[in-house]
Scaffold this active site. Structure first.
Site, PDB file in Angstrom:
ATOM      1  N   ARG A  50    -101.031  -2.467 -55.259  1.00 31.85           N
ATOM      2  CA  ARG A  50    -100.494  -3.401 -56.253  1.00 31.85           C
ATOM      3  C   ARG A  50    -101.631  -3.982 -57.095  1.00 31.85           C
ATOM      4  O   ARG A  50    -102.793  -3.716 -56.843  1.00 31.85           O
ATOM      5  CB  ARG A  50     -99.679  -4.511 -55.568  1.00 31.85           C
ATOM      6  CG  ARG A  50    -100.329  -4.948 -54.293  1.00 31.85           C
ATOM      7  CD  ARG A  50    -100.461  -6.407 -54.043  1.00 31.85           C
ATOM      8  NE  ARG A  50    -100.770  -7.207 -55.166  1.00 31.85           N
ATOM      9  CZ  ARG A  50    -102.008  -7.550 -55.515  1.00 31.85           C
ATOM     10  NH1 ARG A  50    -103.074  -7.132 -54.851  1.00 31.85           N
ATOM     11  NH2 ARG A  50    -102.229  -8.327 -56.552  1.00 31.85           N
ATOM     12  N   GLY A  51    -101.246  -4.785 -58.085  1.00 31.92           N
ATOM     13  CA  GLY A  51    -102.236  -5.311 -59.014  1.00 31.92           C
ATOM     14  C   GLY A  51    -102.300  -4.375 -60.217  1.00 31.92           C
ATOM     15  O   GLY A  51    -102.409  -3.151 -60.044  1.00 31.92           O
ATOM     16  N   ALA A  52    -102.205  -4.942 -61.402  1.00 29.40           N
ATOM     17  CA  ALA A  52    -102.052  -4.106 -62.611  1.00 29.40           C
ATOM     18  C   ALA A  52    -103.115  -3.007 -62.738  1.00 29.40           C
ATOM     19  O   ALA A  52    -102.778  -1.829 -62.877  1.00 29.40           O
ATOM     20  CB  ALA A  52    -102.034  -5.008 -63.844  1.00 29.40           C
ATOM     21  N   ARG A  91     -92.988   1.012 -61.530  1.00 33.40           N
ATOM     22  CA  ARG A  91     -92.919  -0.418 -61.829  1.00 33.40           C
ATOM     23  C   ARG A  91     -92.993  -0.590 -63.358  1.00 33.40           C
ATOM     24  O   ARG A  91     -93.798   0.088 -64.006  1.00 33.40           O
ATOM     25  CB  ARG A  91     -94.069  -1.190 -61.147  1.00 33.40           C
ATOM     26  CG  ARG A  91     -93.990  -1.170 -59.618  1.00 33.40           C
ATOM     27  CD  ARG A  91     -94.989  -2.138 -59.004  1.00 33.40           C
ATOM     28  NE  ARG A  91     -94.517  -3.512 -59.046  1.00 33.40           N
ATOM     29  CZ  ARG A  91     -95.278  -4.558 -58.706  1.00 33.40           C
ATOM     30  NH1 ARG A  91     -96.523  -4.370 -58.314  1.00 33.40           N
ATOM     31  NH2 ARG A  91     -94.801  -5.794 -58.764  1.00 33.40           N
ATOM     32  N   GLN A 195     -98.951 -12.762 -52.037  1.00 36.56           N
ATOM     33  CA  GLN A 195    -100.237 -12.151 -52.405  1.00 36.56           C
ATOM     34  C   GLN A 195    -101.371 -13.175 -52.366  1.00 36.56           C
ATOM     35  O   GLN A 195    -102.517 -12.822 -52.097  1.00 36.56           O
ATOM     36  CB  GLN A 195    -100.162 -11.539 -53.812  1.00 36.56           C
ATOM     37  CG  GLN A 195     -99.287 -10.301 -53.908  1.00 36.56           C
ATOM     38  CD  GLN A 195     -97.864 -10.620 -54.302  1.00 36.56           C
ATOM     39  OE1 GLN A 195     -97.352 -11.689 -53.990  1.00 36.56           O
ATOM     40  NE2 GLN A 195     -97.203  -9.696 -54.968  1.00 36.56           N
ATOM     41  N   ASP A 236    -100.582  -8.886 -66.219  1.00 36.36           N
ATOM     42  CA  ASP A 236     -99.977  -7.551 -66.088  1.00 36.36           C
ATOM     43  C   ASP A 236     -99.729  -6.910 -67.445  1.00 36.36           C
ATOM     44  O   ASP A 236     -99.732  -5.684 -67.572  1.00 36.36           O
ATOM     45  CB  ASP A 236     -98.679  -7.626 -65.282  1.00 36.36           C
ATOM     46  CG  ASP A 236     -98.998  -7.845 -63.809  1.00 36.36           C
ATOM     47  OD1 ASP A 236     -99.228  -9.002 -63.421  1.00 36.36           O
ATOM     48  OD2 ASP A 236     -99.077  -6.841 -63.081  1.00 36.36           O
ATOM     49  N   ASN A 246     -97.460 -12.300 -66.083  1.00 36.62           N
ATOM     50  CA  ASN A 246     -98.215 -12.279 -64.813  1.00 36.62           C
ATOM     51  C   ASN A 246     -97.268 -12.729 -63.699  1.00 36.62           C
ATOM     52  O   ASN A 246     -96.097 -13.047 -63.941  1.00 36.62           O
ATOM     53  CB  ASN A 246     -99.454 -13.174 -64.904  1.00 36.62           C
ATOM     54  CG  ASN A 246    -100.381 -12.959 -63.722  1.00 36.62           C
ATOM     55  OD1 ASN A 246    -100.804 -11.834 -63.462  1.00 36.62           O
ATOM     56  ND2 ASN A 246    -100.679 -14.000 -62.965  1.00 36.62           N
ATOM     57  N   LYS A 247     -97.787 -12.725 -62.510  1.00 39.16           N
ATOM     58  CA  LYS A 247     -96.975 -13.030 -61.316  1.00 39.16           C
ATOM     59  C   LYS A 247     -96.100 -14.273 -61.516  1.00 39.16           C
ATOM     60  O   LYS A 247     -96.539 -15.269 -62.081  1.00 39.16           O
ATOM     61  CB  LYS A 247     -97.930 -13.208 -60.127  1.00 39.16           C
ATOM     62  CG  LYS A 247     -97.292 -13.502 -58.801  1.00 39.16           C
ATOM     63  CD  LYS A 247     -96.194 -12.535 -58.411  1.00 39.16           C
ATOM     64  CE  LYS A 247     -96.652 -11.095 -58.380  1.00 39.16           C
ATOM     65  NZ  LYS A 247     -95.484 -10.147 -58.300  1.00 39.16           N
TER      66      LYS A 247
END
Ligand code: MRU
Length: 337
Positions: A50-52, A91, A195, A236, A246-247
């Site tokens: 995960r993570g852009a 995603r 996260q 992201d 973003n998150k």
């Protein structure tokens, strides 16, 4: 706790991708080795990877490793295009995934048949190394923004587990700590998949950075109490007008920063800027399954039948962002290329 983890979330050797399955951290350091692009696609979907920036790197490696498997097949190019399509559908929000796969598709379409594998491997390794270098440049650009004895708040995970290098927002924090400028980092836990609690707290502890964990809902009261110098988050997708996905929880943090006069920075490589998307309204926000909210640690934590709203990301309006910290230096929204 795992005492000495690797400082890299992914690598590629001899056609095999090795990655940390992040779902099990911090309890267990599970390394997966695969040459199957479907395993990588599933890992991205389930947030094992995960993570852009990292999902972009992983997808590129997945295409490269699949090239080795299908290279002698008469339908090799067609099969590789299918793999790109499957990876692209994992995603929707982080633009890095689409940028990486566009590079891989271009490499595929322009590769001489006899150099298919080497061309795709070269392209994937270049995407990896490029992201690692961009992390260093982001950290260098962000360092002057951090005052002495800084107390910093962040959300989600933006460190080595989310990128090919030292990270974006967490990279800035780590570099600033190494320069003796950080006295405390506040990590929001980042509901529902934690996260912040599972990954950022783990990275901070590993780096010996003084850190405090708090629930997302405590962000406003932390900022109101005073003594926080800045917030810094990752991204992201950054639209052409500076609106930043973003998150989930990032918008709330930005609003609280604006209310209490705390600078709010977004650290991201230029591969996260999407000039093809005019504003945040056009960014597709991933909605995830209800059980992430109705269950906690595998146990039901809400009554059956309750409706759930579970967006994985939100959009921070450009006007709430003090500056972008990028591999090309600092930009004010509206940024210009
Ligand atoms: O759902 P995740 O864990 O992939 O979300 C990650 C984030 O929102 C990060 O802040 C973002 O990707 C930047 S990572 C350098």
């Amino acid at each position: 706790m795992i005492p000495f983890p690797p400082r890299s979330a992914i690598d590629y050797r001899d056609g095999k991708i090795r990655f940390i399955d992040q779902r099990y951290l911090p309890g267990r350091l599970e390394i997966i080795e695969t040459d199957d692009f479907r395993v990588v696609a599933k890992a991205i979907k389930t947030l094992a990877i995960r993570g852009a920036p990292l999902i972009g790197v992983a997808a590129a490696f997945a295409v490269a490793s699949y090239a080795r498997i299908v290279v002698d097949h008469p339908d090799a190019v067609k099969r590789l295009i299918t793999s790109i399509e499957i990876l692209r559908a994992t995603r929707p929000t982080a633009v890095n995934l689409f940028n990486s796969l566009a590079i891989m598709q271009l490499a595929l379409e322009s590769a001489p048949v006899e150099a298919l594998v080497s061309t795709l491997e070269y392209a994937a390794i270049a995407i990896h190394d490029d992201d690692r270098n961009r992390c260093e440049l982001i950290a260098a650009a962000g360092l002057p923004l951090v005052p002495a004895d800084a107390r910093i708040v962040t959300i989600c995970n933006t460190g080595f587990l989310a990128t090919a290098g030292i990270g974006t927002a967490l990279g800035v924090i780590t570099k600033a700590f190494d320069a003796g400028k950080v006295s405390e980092v506040f990590a929001l836990e980042t509901r529902p998949l934690l996260q912040g609690a599972r990954l950022t707290a783990w990275e901070l502890i590993q780096s010996n950075i003084p850190a405090t964990l708090l629930v997302d809902g405590a962000a406003a009261s932390l900022l109101k109490r005073g003594g926080i110098d800045l917030a810094i988050i990752g991204a992201d997708r950054i639209a052409a007008n500076g609106d930043t996905a973003n998150k989930i929880g990032s918008l709330q943090l930005a609003l609280a920063c604006s209310k209490f006069g705390v600078p709010f920075y977004v650290a991201a490589p230029f591969t996260t800027f999407d000039s093809g998307t005019a504003s945040g309204e056009q960014i597709e926000i991933e909605e995830r399954v209800a059980t992430e909210v109705t269950h906690f640690a595998g146990k039901e934590s809400a009554p059956p039948g309750i409706a759930v709203y579970n967006p994985a990301f939100d959009v921070v309006d450009a006007g709430l962002i003090t500056a972008f910290v990028t591999d090309r230096g600092l930009f004010k929204p509206h940024y210009s290329f």
